[in-house]
Design a protein around this motif. Sequence first.
Motif, PDB file in Angstrom:
ATOM      1  N   LYS A 142       0.849  -1.195   0.000  1.00  0.00           N
ATOM      2  CA  LYS A 142       0.000   0.000   0.000  1.00  0.00           C
ATOM      3  C   LYS A 142       0.881   1.240   0.000  1.00  0.00           C
ATOM      4  O   LYS A 142       1.734   1.415   0.853  1.00  0.00           O
ATOM      5  CB  LYS A 142      -0.878  -0.015   1.252  1.00  0.00           C
ATOM      6  N   TYR A 168      -7.210  -0.183  -5.533  1.00  0.00           N
ATOM      7  CA  TYR A 168      -7.041  -0.739  -4.189  1.00  0.00           C
ATOM      8  C   TYR A 168      -7.321  -2.222  -4.229  1.00  0.00           C
ATOM      9  O   TYR A 168      -8.437  -2.636  -4.541  1.00  0.00           O
ATOM     10  CB  TYR A 168      -7.985  -0.035  -3.201  1.00  0.00           C
ATOM     11  N   TYR A 191     -11.193  -3.026  -5.458  1.00  0.00           N
ATOM     12  CA  TYR A 191     -12.243  -2.014  -5.336  1.00  0.00           C
ATOM     13  C   TYR A 191     -12.433  -1.257  -6.649  1.00  0.00           C
ATOM     14  O   TYR A 191     -13.089  -0.209  -6.668  1.00  0.00           O
ATOM     15  CB  TYR A 191     -11.863  -1.002  -4.246  1.00  0.00           C
ATOM     16  N   ASN A 365      -2.445 -11.503  10.142  1.00  0.00           N
ATOM     17  CA  ASN A 365      -2.572 -12.203   8.873  1.00  0.00           C
ATOM     18  C   ASN A 365      -1.550 -13.313   8.661  1.00  0.00           C
ATOM     19  O   ASN A 365      -0.835 -13.338   7.654  1.00  0.00           O
ATOM     20  CB  ASN A 365      -2.504 -11.192   7.707  1.00  0.00           C
ATOM     21  N   ASN A 378       2.373 -10.155   8.732  1.00  0.00           N
ATOM     22  CA  ASN A 378       2.829  -8.765   8.654  1.00  0.00           C
ATOM     23  C   ASN A 378       2.841  -8.155  10.057  1.00  0.00           C
ATOM     24  O   ASN A 378       2.047  -8.503  10.910  1.00  0.00           O
ATOM     25  CB  ASN A 378       2.022  -7.914   7.672  1.00  0.00           C
ATOM     26  N   ARG A 408       1.266  -6.064   3.430  1.00  0.00           N
ATOM     27  CA  ARG A 408       0.284  -6.739   4.289  1.00  0.00           C
ATOM     28  C   ARG A 408      -0.332  -7.928   3.569  1.00  0.00           C
ATOM     29  O   ARG A 408      -0.094  -8.144   2.391  1.00  0.00           O
ATOM     30  CB  ARG A 408      -0.813  -5.741   4.686  1.00  0.00           C
ATOM     31  N   PHE A 409      -1.172  -8.638   4.321  1.00  0.00           N
ATOM     32  CA  PHE A 409      -1.939  -9.760   3.795  1.00  0.00           C
ATOM     33  C   PHE A 409      -1.074 -10.775   3.046  1.00  0.00           C
ATOM     34  O   PHE A 409      -1.367 -11.137   1.912  1.00  0.00           O
ATOM     35  CB  PHE A 409      -3.058  -9.253   2.875  1.00  0.00           C
TER      36      PHE A 409
ATOM     37  N   GLU B 154      -6.804  -5.745  10.664  1.00  0.00           N
ATOM     38  CA  GLU B 154      -7.013  -5.225   9.296  1.00  0.00           C
ATOM     39  C   GLU B 154      -8.114  -5.973   8.562  1.00  0.00           C
ATOM     40  O   GLU B 154      -9.010  -5.367   7.979  1.00  0.00           O
ATOM     41  CB  GLU B 154      -5.703  -5.393   8.498  1.00  0.00           C
ATOM     42  N   ALA B 155      -8.011  -7.293   8.547  1.00  0.00           N
ATOM     43  CA  ALA B 155      -8.969  -8.072   7.761  1.00  0.00           C
ATOM     44  C   ALA B 155     -10.371  -7.993   8.382  1.00  0.00           C
ATOM     45  O   ALA B 155     -11.350  -7.737   7.686  1.00  0.00           O
ATOM     46  CB  ALA B 155      -8.509  -9.527   7.661  1.00  0.00           C
ATOM     47  N   VAL B 185     -20.572  -0.189   0.791  1.00  0.00           N
ATOM     48  CA  VAL B 185     -19.170  -0.475   0.495  1.00  0.00           C
ATOM     49  C   VAL B 185     -18.393  -0.377   1.797  1.00  0.00           C
ATOM     50  O   VAL B 185     -18.584   0.546   2.578  1.00  0.00           O
ATOM     51  CB  VAL B 185     -18.592   0.480  -0.579  1.00  0.00           C
ATOM     52  N   TYR B 187     -14.779  -0.086   3.709  1.00  0.00           N
ATOM     53  CA  TYR B 187     -13.363   0.240   3.570  1.00  0.00           C
ATOM     54  C   TYR B 187     -12.551  -0.143   4.810  1.00  0.00           C
ATOM     55  O   TYR B 187     -11.342   0.105   4.868  1.00  0.00           O
ATOM     56  CB  TYR B 187     -13.184   1.741   3.305  1.00  0.00           C
ATOM     57  N   ARG B 191      -9.346   3.842   4.945  1.00  0.00           N
ATOM     58  CA  ARG B 191      -9.496   5.245   4.517  1.00  0.00           C
ATOM     59  C   ARG B 191      -9.845   6.132   5.710  1.00  0.00           C
ATOM     60  O   ARG B 191     -10.962   6.642   5.806  1.00  0.00           O
ATOM     61  CB  ARG B 191     -10.588   5.352   3.451  1.00  0.00           C
TER      62      ARG B 191
END
Lengths: 414, 215
Positions: A142, A168, A191, A365, A378, A408-409, B154-155, B185, B187, B191
């Motif tokens: 990112k 993204y 996205y 993750n 990560n 990440r991920f 995060e996930a 949607v 995020y 964001r």
Amino acid sequence: MFRLILLMSLCLVSLRAEEEIVVMLSTENQLIPITVGFADEKSGFDAGYVKKLEDVLRFDLNYNGMTTVSNQGVYSVKVRVNEHKLYARVSNGKQEKSIEGLVLSGYLNEDRRVIHRLANAIHFELFGTQGIAESRFLFTKKMGKNSEVWEADYDGQNARQLTQEGGYCVTPCYIPPKSGKMPGSYLYVSYKNGQPKIFAAPLKGGNGQRVSYLGGNQLMPTMSRQRDVLAFISDVMGNPDLFILPFNPESGATDKPRQIYSAGLAAQGTPSFNPDGSKVAFVSNKDGSPRVYVMDVPALGTRLKDIKTQLISKSNQESTAPAWSPDGTKMAYCSMTKGTRQIWMYDFVKKEERQLTQGPGNKENPSWASNSLHIVFNSTAVGDSEIYLLNLKQPNTLKLTSGPGDKRFPNFMP
Amino acid sequence: MKKISVFSLLIVGLLFTSCEPGYRSRQVRNREEFLHRGNDYMCSTDTRAMPEPDFIALPDMNRNDEIAMNDVVRSSTISPGDPGSRVPGIESFRDPKDDPQLSAIFRTLHFPYNSSLIKGSENMDTIRAVADYMKANPNVYVFIEGHTDERGAEAFNLSLGARRSNAVRSLLVKHGVNADNSFTVSYGKERPVAFGHTEEDWYQNRRAAFKVYTK
């Protein structure tokens, strides 16, 4: 003045000690010492280049989770480089085997992979199993508002960007290959159409293709090892629930997506299949905070009230991102531990949880390598999110990535 | 006798034309239209063919206490910009902050930590204002963005963001907004609008925000 200097020195030492991510080992794990000899016999390359190749081999044999490079050891490997070719003799103290036929090109990125192939061959000769030196992992990088999918060798080298969306992308994962083959494609969420949707794309390059035109958000795809069903999160029913999609990697969806779990107004996330595809681990905050659960993949027509979930992560209030080991005996996940996310593991055989990492930085993750011994994850230990490698037999994790951007991920090649 | 026979035939005919195999009757509150889900659906007074759903729901997913959810599911599941959609993709939706009139209506909603509950008079005033506007302007479509603060994983935050945007959408539908006019949607925490690490920054980021398209 002296006291002030002494106090500052002590602070610096303690700060330095906190930077490391340490793996908490099980006491019975031991690495076997192995000596490494690397001789340049009219290789056709300059000495510096040969030294780089030797360093790659030493790295592979130092972090395979089985051996540790030493000046003394019963196990040994002697490598000669002669006219662009590698000749190796591997000994376990009782027998010697030769490994030949590997050709070097003189291009470091390619020759790194040749050395990895040699390391795997050595591993097989010594232990009868494949090592992970030829493995790779996917991850996202990112930068500002953009996030693209990348792939790198298992040691973090040879990183290359896969998606070129300028948008993204998150949560990539390999589509398991046919037996004996390397993966040829992967899934990821993009996205670019507005709502996050799942795409499948070839690793060799090319645009991703939509996997399903199901409405709503599609998140966190994962594929069964049988290559016949995909699990993901969708809010098409008005809530982020667990869905599966019968899927053929060559031809696409073979039936409609099917909802397999929901829980009131809770959010579900991060599905992960067990090796035979009969069970799925996932996250849900149905009991207050996000926790890791396991359930059988229900047959068509099974009612929600008949679906039973088993709580896996009991030691901590908040656990997420489960990853089932390829051998089915363990589950890795991240848990909030004294204010920091650490990697934990549940052992299905011993029926116990174990904390694997400690130290600063949120670690998330986790993803298993094919040997069920190594994990990539990560961590924000050094500020930006970077990818780290750990194995269950060595105390130190390795930072695999560096440079600008949050990585990440990660997803290890199956 | 003839009239009774003709009448009986008409009744039988109606039953066969508007009921498919697997019919199961069920009383539905406050609705004239019926839900079609999987292979379990009901007779409808509307004899148009119900669209085949593009997914299979759990058979006992009836949310009898949340009628609005039925409408949410019944609505078109084609995403904006996808083939067959009458609504363009998200790139055609605008931030209401760019329009003084819309910015006063489509205000950002905020959530408690690790929650998708919509509470407080300020949030409910926004819901009512948005619902009133959209009912008065059926050519307006909205994307509802769900966001989280930085502290969650995060996930999982991607799921929590979806939960928040759906909570807003469900409430709008309950207030009479056509479910076909709203989309979600998530995020997650990707964001943020506030980049600090204080309670106030986290509060600002735990939000649902709108993007608006007028057809």
